[in-house]
Motif scaffolding. Structure first.
Motif, short mmCIF file in Angstrom:
data_model
loop_
_atom_site.label_atom_id
_atom_site.label_comp_id
_atom_site.label_asym_id
_atom_site.label_seq_id
_atom_site.Cartn_x
_atom_site.Cartn_y
_atom_site.Cartn_z
N ILE A 43 0.88 -1.00 -0.05
CA ILE A 43 0.01 0.08 -0.13
C ILE A 43 0.73 1.31 -0.07
N ASP A 44 1.70 1.41 0.73
CA ASP A 44 2.92 2.56 0.80
C ASP A 44 3.59 2.67 -0.38
N ALA A 48 3.25 6.09 -2.26
CA ALA A 48 4.39 6.80 -2.83
C ALA A 48 4.69 7.11 -4.20
N ALA A 49 4.29 5.98 -4.81
CA ALA A 49 4.48 6.08 -6.56
C ALA A 49 3.49 7.15 -6.75
N ALA A 50 2.23 7.25 -6.07
CA ALA A 50 1.30 8.41 -6.69
C ALA A 50 1.62 9.72 -6.16
N GLY A 51 2.67 9.75 -5.43
CA GLY A 51 3.14 11.21 -4.76
C GLY A 51 2.93 11.41 -3.27
N TYR A 52 2.31 10.50 -2.60
CA TYR A 52 1.99 10.77 -1.32
C TYR A 52 3.00 10.48 -0.18
N SER A 53 3.16 11.13 0.64
CA SER A 53 4.12 10.94 1.79
C SER A 53 3.48 9.43 2.60
N ALA A 62 -7.36 10.32 4.48
CA ALA A 62 -7.05 9.19 3.70
C ALA A 62 -6.86 7.87 4.72
N HIS A 63 -6.29 8.22 5.86
CA HIS A 63 -5.74 7.27 7.01
C HIS A 63 -6.96 6.20 7.06
N ALA A 64 -8.19 6.34 7.28
CA ALA A 64 -9.14 5.46 7.65
C ALA A 64 -9.36 4.84 6.42
N GLN A 65 -9.35 5.17 4.86
CA GLN A 65 -9.43 4.43 3.72
C GLN A 65 -8.34 3.49 3.93
N VAL A 66 -7.02 3.88 4.24
CA VAL A 66 -5.98 3.23 3.88
C VAL A 66 -6.03 1.94 4.91
#
Length: 106
Positions: A43-44, A48-53, A62-66
């Motif tokens: 998931i990480d 990360a590939a999508a540009g998120y930290s 987005a934490h609940a979704q993750v």
């Protein structure tokens, strides 16, 4: 410690007959922790590939979704280890397949 879910939280979405503990067979708590770590790393990597930290911080919406995505992926893998044919066409229980589909869709 897992940034998204722990084995105890994972047990809440598994069938009641599934037992995860320190010395449970065929899947011990340490093995479940490894599965969770692998799913969360995947998931990480995607985030990360999508540009998120990463890891996604708890204060981020987005934490609940993750967390939900991690639960689905880990549950699918755990059920796949415990009962490799659940979710297969014609199988009595499709829960593993449903969790796998939800994880892959995310």
């Amino acid at each position: 410690m897992s940034p998204y879910i722990g084995a105890t939280e994972l047990t809440l979405i598994l069938p009641a007959a599934v037992s995860i503990g320190t010395d449970t067979t065929p899947l011990a708590l340490s093995e479940v922790a490894s599965i969770i770590a692998e799913v969360e790393a995947e998931i990480d990597a995607a985030a990360a590939a999508a540009g998120y930290s990463v890891p996604i911080a708890t204060g981020i919406g987005a934490h609940a979704q993750v967390k939900r995505i991690a639960k689905h992926g880990a549950a699918a893998q755990v059920l796949g280890v415990l009962a490799p044919n659940v979710g297969a066409p014609g199988a009595r229980m499709t829960l593993a397949g449903e969790y796998r589909a939800a994880y892959e869709a995310a």
